[in-house]
Design an enzyme around this catalytic site. Structure first.
Site, mmCIF file in Angstrom:
data_model
loop_
_atom_site.group_PDB
_atom_site.id
_atom_site.type_symbol
_atom_site.label_atom_id
_atom_site.label_comp_id
_atom_site.label_asym_id
_atom_site.label_seq_id
_atom_site.Cartn_x
_atom_site.Cartn_y
_atom_site.Cartn_z
ATOM 1 N N GLU A 113 0.870 -1.401 -0.018
ATOM 2 C CA GLU A 113 0.013 0.203 0.037
ATOM 3 C C GLU A 113 0.931 1.304 -0.062
ATOM 4 O O GLU A 113 0.671 2.226 -0.742
ATOM 5 C CB GLU A 113 -0.857 0.016 1.004
ATOM 6 C CG GLU A 113 -1.635 1.385 1.177
ATOM 7 C CD GLU A 113 -2.713 1.438 2.414
ATOM 8 O OE1 GLU A 113 -3.792 1.673 2.336
ATOM 9 O OE2 GLU A 113 -2.176 1.140 3.394
ATOM 10 N N TRP A 168 -8.549 -1.794 -0.196
ATOM 11 C CA TRP A 168 -9.581 -0.673 -0.729
ATOM 12 C C TRP A 168 -10.525 -1.126 -1.442
ATOM 13 O O TRP A 168 -11.370 -0.080 -1.968
ATOM 14 C CB TRP A 168 -8.325 0.296 -1.696
ATOM 15 C CG TRP A 168 -7.589 1.042 -0.704
ATOM 16 C CD1 TRP A 168 -6.246 1.106 -0.395
ATOM 17 C CD2 TRP A 168 -7.960 2.565 -0.147
ATOM 18 N NE1 TRP A 168 -5.762 2.303 0.410
ATOM 19 C CE2 TRP A 168 -6.799 2.949 0.447
ATOM 20 C CE3 TRP A 168 -9.054 3.148 -0.365
ATOM 21 C CZ2 TRP A 168 -6.895 4.332 1.088
ATOM 22 C CZ3 TRP A 168 -9.115 4.598 0.281
ATOM 23 C CH2 TRP A 168 -8.116 4.879 0.705
ATOM 24 N N TYR A 203 -4.758 9.849 -1.517
ATOM 25 C CA TYR A 203 -3.407 9.833 -0.898
ATOM 26 C C TYR A 203 -2.455 9.905 -1.954
ATOM 27 O O TYR A 203 -1.642 11.158 -2.042
ATOM 28 C CB TYR A 203 -3.082 8.836 -0.079
ATOM 29 C CG TYR A 203 -3.792 8.598 1.358
ATOM 30 C CD1 TYR A 203 -3.588 9.289 2.423
ATOM 31 C CD2 TYR A 203 -4.739 7.601 1.296
ATOM 32 C CE1 TYR A 203 -4.277 9.051 3.573
ATOM 33 C CE2 TYR A 203 -5.927 7.383 2.449
ATOM 34 C CZ TYR A 203 -5.357 8.153 3.654
ATOM 35 O OH TYR A 203 -6.106 8.049 4.848
ATOM 36 N N CYS A 221 -7.289 9.905 6.317
ATOM 37 C CA CYS A 221 -7.208 9.926 7.590
ATOM 38 C C CYS A 221 -5.864 10.199 8.466
ATOM 39 O O CYS A 221 -5.729 11.100 9.230
ATOM 40 C CB CYS A 221 -7.698 8.589 8.210
ATOM 41 S SG CYS A 221 -9.390 8.074 7.637
ATOM 42 N N ARG A 259 -6.208 12.473 11.647
ATOM 43 C CA ARG A 259 -7.528 13.145 11.949
ATOM 44 C C ARG A 259 -8.574 12.120 12.326
ATOM 45 O O ARG A 259 -9.480 12.557 13.554
ATOM 46 C CB ARG A 259 -8.214 13.832 10.997
ATOM 47 C CG ARG A 259 -8.653 12.938 9.763
ATOM 48 C CD ARG A 259 -9.745 13.643 8.752
ATOM 49 N NE ARG A 259 -10.002 12.728 7.638
ATOM 50 C CZ ARG A 259 -11.021 11.894 7.861
ATOM 51 N NH1 ARG A 259 -11.955 12.114 9.038
ATOM 52 N NH2 ARG A 259 -11.360 11.203 6.865
ATOM 53 N N ASP A 318 -9.154 4.431 13.072
ATOM 54 C CA ASP A 318 -9.715 3.102 13.876
ATOM 55 C C ASP A 318 -8.850 2.366 14.458
ATOM 56 O O ASP A 318 -7.952 1.819 13.682
ATOM 57 C CB ASP A 318 -10.351 2.362 12.275
ATOM 58 C CG ASP A 318 -11.095 1.079 12.718
ATOM 59 O OD1 ASP A 318 -10.815 0.686 13.901
ATOM 60 O OD2 ASP A 318 -11.334 0.257 11.796
#
Length: 306
Positions: free
Chosen positions: A64, A86, A128, A189, A209, A212
């Site tokens: 990733e 994803w 991203y 995130c 921000r 999980d």
């Protein structure tokens, strides 16, 4: 006796589950959350914060991160490598748009086999990687008119900054492009990274921000540490600290079994990470990353909230 560094994570997981504010969220699942948390991990001895109280599929995390650095925003290349992290977002979009009750395996097969299908349904928007290495700019082209300018490669600029001006307070990159958030499958995130050089060592801080803690954190902290190591190698520096700042740190309400199981487990030693030498931060391949001595507790399955 010094506490295991993973204890920071377990303590936060426990506190969020026991004392977090119960909140509704966009997924409809609901969370318990606390606002504002910090963890610090020392990378100087070659170890990396790869959680041991459950198995983290670090190979997918490496793939990733390399995918991010490539600037790609289509899941096709990840799916080709067996990385499914994803897929849920474009799959949900496809099901909602077509009404077709296609399963994940069939959807991914079509992504790999069908160029047009992949182009239409596999793209995540400018997530991203697009922001990291291709932040769009615009320039005046007459009264009230603008045209596309030269994209900004934030990662290339960061490497240059760390090499040429390591004491700068501007060695930063971010994925939080306000103008393009609405077109992203998921706004970033792990959104802003900053770096600090002292005594020949590179430390990095990540502002996240939304985190999980049950599923995402293990990937986020490992990739953060891996990126520090890559940047350090590219800039002739040694690794320093990996620092994490979480804003909305949460546990999904359907992850109670995960929390209960994980908190019964004792952390094991963090593994060591080695990187093969490459000429550019954009040249890393999966085979260039080695993790040694990773002996975690078993994986704990839990649902992903989309």
């Amino acid at each position: 006796m010094t506490a295991h560094p993973e204890a920071q994570y377990l303590d936060l997981l426990d506190r969020v589950w026991r004392t977090g504010s119960e909140r509704r969220d966009r997924t409809g699942v609901g969370t318990r959350a606390l606002f504002g948390a910090t963890m610090r991990f020392d990378l100087a001895d070659g170890t990396v914060p790869l959680l041991t109280t459950k198995r983290i599929f670090w190979k997918s995390a490496v793939r990733e991160l390399i995918w991010f650095l490539s600037g790609d925003t289509n899941i096709r290349e990840l799916v080709r490598q067996g990385v499914h992290i994803w897929t849920d977002w474009p799959l949900a979009k496809y099901r909602a748009a077509t009404g077709e009750a296609i399963d994940r395996d069939a959807f991914e097969a079509r992504i790999v086999e069908d160029d047009a299908f992949a182009a239409e349904w596999g793209d995540l928007g400018r997530v991203y990687g697009a922001q990291w290495v291709g932040w769009r700019t615009y320039e005046a082209a007459g009264e009230g008119l603008f045209r596309a300018g030269q994209p900004v490669n934030q990662i290339a600029e960061l490497v240059k900054g760390l090499r040429d001006n390591p004491s700068s307070r501007r060695n930063i990159f971010t994925g939080w492009n306000v103008a393009e958030l609405g077109g992203m499958a998921l706004p970033p995130c792990h959104m802003t990274y900053q770096y600090f050089v002292a005594d020949g060592r590179l430390s990095g801080i990540l502002y996240q921000r939304s985190c999980d803690l049950g599923l995402g954190f293990g990937f986020n902290i490992f990739e953060h540490a891996l990126l520090i190591r890559m940047l350090a190698d590219q800039c002739g520096l040694l690794p320093g600290e990996c620092i994490w700042m979480g804003a909305d740190a949460h546990v999904y309400l359907n992850h109670g079994d995960l929390v209960a199981e994980q908190l019964t487990r004792e952390p094991r030693p963090f593994p060591k990470l080695t990187l093969a030498p490459v000429s550019s931060i954009f040249d890393y391949r999966f085979e260039d990353v080695a993790v040694e001595g990773y002996e975690p507790h078993p994986h704990i399955a839990a649902p992903v909230a989309v």
